[in-house]
Design an enzyme around this catalytic site. Structure first.
Site, PDB file in Angstrom:
ATOM      1  N   THR A 106     -24.911  40.138 -13.927  1.00 31.23           N
ATOM      2  CA  THR A 106     -25.204  38.977 -13.091  1.00 31.23           C
ATOM      3  C   THR A 106     -25.581  39.423 -11.694  1.00 31.23           C
ATOM      4  O   THR A 106     -25.207  40.512 -11.252  1.00 31.23           O
ATOM      5  CB  THR A 106     -23.968  38.061 -12.971  1.00 31.23           C
ATOM      6  OG1 THR A 106     -22.977  38.704 -12.146  1.00 31.23           O
ATOM      7  CG2 THR A 106     -23.379  37.742 -14.321  1.00 31.23           C
ATOM      8  N   ASP A 107     -26.316  38.588 -10.982  1.00 33.43           N
ATOM      9  CA  ASP A 107     -26.391  38.764  -9.543  1.00 33.43           C
ATOM     10  C   ASP A 107     -25.004  38.423  -9.004  1.00 33.43           C
ATOM     11  O   ASP A 107     -24.140  37.906  -9.718  1.00 33.43           O
ATOM     12  CB  ASP A 107     -27.465  37.851  -8.945  1.00 33.43           C
ATOM     13  CG  ASP A 107     -28.024  38.388  -7.624  1.00 33.43           C
ATOM     14  OD1 ASP A 107     -27.383  39.264  -7.020  1.00 33.43           O
ATOM     15  OD2 ASP A 107     -29.094  37.914  -7.208  1.00 33.43           O
TER      16      ASP A 107
END
Length: 630
Positions: free
Chosen positions: A313-314
């Site tokens: 994920t960011d």
């Protein structure tokens, strides 16, 4: 070994008051990567409200509390920021200590140590070789193809590996089709999906050839947004044909033509890819962002596009997530969507945060167990994700058996060595782009006796003066160079308009001005922590504003006095129009880095490249990889 749903449920019932984690909970932690930007062991004695928001003590040496957390929790990764990486010896010791703590954990293996070292705007360790960034590489493409994507990323990865950092959050392969995009901007290779794809693959191959995991970002594409996902939830309304042709193209190409270890998600809504609705923690009904979308991460990326690497994920502390999901919801939703690694899901800044992190892990395990029981997620997917993480760790991460002293000596011989600095200058030379030339360049040095500089500060003046002298000695005898008078206007020592006009009239045959043009994003600084106590001081903002005002005033005066003007712009091509209108010649070099060499001389590769063009226009080889309004 596969565990039954009942076994998992029993494990997650372990009392949250103890830091002891079950096997399943340790696997949950293995799917998380924490930042250790700050830690305050004694904050309770300094604040009546001891929370992580009050802690600004940079972690440059691993505290015992964090070492124990790494060992006992089995956490899968650590993310380093600028505050963590200050000197070569210090970084080597820090990464060594992190890995020593990791191999004492139940997995008995080193973990993923990540950093954003893209080059350009986003580069956390300033002691490493700096580069002009992806848009500069894009500007060099017409003349050099993918050469600089390979050269630059080889250098970056070599230096990261020497420091003990095994995962670079790069390259950015977003196709920049929106001139108002604040978060991507010059971090993109350009607006051509085909060009971005080729440069992205070259970057991935170069990084991974040095034993460092590369990370393509931000899937499914952050190039056409005007909202910074650090601050809100952007939305892309492309049709499917455009998404395939533009946004997804670099990712598809990379998956087919290389083997990227990691792809990072974007906190972005793509209604055409997934228009399903979720209810936020405030009760709002919103379209599900890509990071939490099973249709996007599993059905599209994993199955349709056949990506078999790590989906990360960011940062989950960005407002594109935290405004809408609780911390437990965010992690559970992204795991169900198909993410393997939850990046920065929980802030650990104090001893109390450490205790809360164990509770957080248990709560995630409990919630995920419930979702498995409901049929929203399968245990086999969880096991495949763990296996995937282990596979890439085994492929890319190994403990360095050399002594710390030997590692430091080796790193010092590699970091910003002469060959690497030459590559940095070569990119600056290849990327410098002539945006306007109204019969000003090449400068006829025989007619110029007085050069007047307009700069923001003393450091810029020192670097620009050096660059000018460096260029002059290549076209004039040394004794002639010494006869040229150089005067200056430094914004921090502004005089009255009348005095400024007088200085120009009496001391300038040519005016050379510098300007730093950027669109601000939190990613430049580091992340959400930079919102507190403030995102840039009022004094800094005022200084930038005043310099822009003074520069325009000076350029206007020079025009009224018929003095030729040259603007050397650093940064984004999208904000340069007003300077194009005021100056006779405009050069864009993308590179705002100024460093000190071994003689304590301020050096700017961008200024060096630009001044070479001032006396020889044929050296302006860069071509803008994006369209700008004129």
């Amino acid at each position: 070994m596969r565990q039954s749903h009942a076994a998992i449920k029993n494990m997650s019932n372990t009392p949250t008051s103890t830091p002891i984690l079950t096997a399943f909970e340790q696997q949950i932690a293995e799917k998380m990567s924490l930042d250790i930007r700050y830690f305050c062991a004694d904050i309770a004695g300094k604040s009546s409200v001891p929370t992580s928001k009050h802690c600004r003590k940079a972690v440059t040496k691993l505290p015992d509390e964090l070492a124990q957390l790494i060992t006992s929790s089995n956490v899968g990764g650590i993310v380093l920021f600028a505050e963590n990486v200050q000197e070569i010896t210090q970084v080597v010791n820090l990464t060594h200590d992190i890995q020593q703590a990791a191999i004492k954990s139940i997995q008995g293996k080193p973990l993923i140590i990540s950093m954003d070292q893209e080059g350009g705007r986003v580069a956390r360790f300033t002691k490493m070789t700096g580069f002009a960034g992806n848009m500069a590489i894009g500007a060099s493409y017409a003349q050099h193809g993918t050469d600089f994507a390979t050269q630059v990323n080889t250098v970056i990865a070599t230096e990261l590996q020497a420091l003990g950092i095994n995962n670079n959050y790069a390259p950015v392969v977003d196709v920049n089709t929106n001139v108002a995009n604040p978060v991507i901007n010059t971090r993109s290779f350009g607006e051509s999906a085909g060009q971005v794809a080729k440069l992205g693959v070259s970057a991935v191959n170069a990084i991974q050839a040095q034993g460092v995991m590369a990370t393509l970002k931000h899937f499914p594409g952050h190039g056409d947004t005007h909202v910074d996902s650090h601050l809100g939830l952007p939305r892309v309304d492309h049709d499917r044909a455009t998404i395939d042709r533009v946004d997804l193209a670099p990712f598809s190409w990379a998956i087919k033509h290389s083997k990227p270890a990691m792809i990072m998600t974007a906190h972005i809504q793509y209604p055409v890819l997934d228009n399903s609705i979720f209810v936020s923690k405030q009760g709002e009904k919103l379209i599900r962002p890509a990071t939490m979308s099973r249709k996007i991460l599993t059905d599209l990326l994993r199955k349709e596009m056949a990506f078999d690497g790590i989906i990360a994920t960011d940062a989950l502390d960005m407002a594109g997530v935290t405004h809408f999901f609780t911390d437990v919801e965010a992690v559970v939703e992204t795991f169900i969507a198909g993410a393997d690694l939850a990046v920065m899901p929980f802030k650990v800044r104090t001893p109390e945060d450490i205790n809360n992190f164990y509770t957080f892990i248990k709560n995630v395990a409990k919630a995920l167990t419930m979702r498995i029981a409901q049929g929203d997620y399968q245990l086999v997917e969880f096991e495949e994700s763990i296996a995937r993480l282990k596979h890439y760790k085994q492929q890319y991460i190994a403990i360095n058996n050399s002594s710390i002293t030997q590692q430091v000596v080796a790193a010092k011989a590699i970091i910003a060595n002469e060959k690497h600095i030459q590559t940095e200058q070569a990119l600056a030379d290849a990327a410098v782009t002539l945006l306007k030339n109204k019969q000003v360049l090449p400068l006829n040095i025989q007619q110029v006796k007085k050069i007047h500089f307009i700069v923001a500060n003393k450091q810029e003046l020192a670097a620009l003066t050096y660059a000018t002298q460096r260029a002059l000695v290549k076209v004039l005898p040394t004794h002639t160079v010494n006869n040229i008078i150089m005067s200056d206007f430094i914004a921090t020592y502004a005089t009255s308009p009348e005095q400024q006009r007088s200085t120009l009239l009496n001391h300038a045959d040519i005016v050379i001005a510098t300007v730093d043009i950027k669109t601000a994003s939190l990613v430049d600084l580091g992340g959400m922590d930079d919102l507190t106590p403030s995102y840039g001081s009022a004094a800094q903002k005022q200084l930038k504003l005043s310099y822009a005002t003074l520069l325009k005033q000076q350029l206007t005066f020079a025009g009224q006095l018929n003095i030729p003007t040259i603007v050397i712009a650093k940064g984004s091509p999208f904000l340069i129009n007003e300077y194009r209108q005021l100056a006779g010649a405009v050069l864009l070099n993308f590179d705002d880095r100024i460093y000190k060499n071994e003689h304590n001389q301020a050096i700017s590769p961008g200024f060096n490249a630009s001044m070479a063009v001032v006396f020889d226009v044929s050296k302006a080889l860069g071509k803008l990889p994006v369209s700008v309004k004129e």
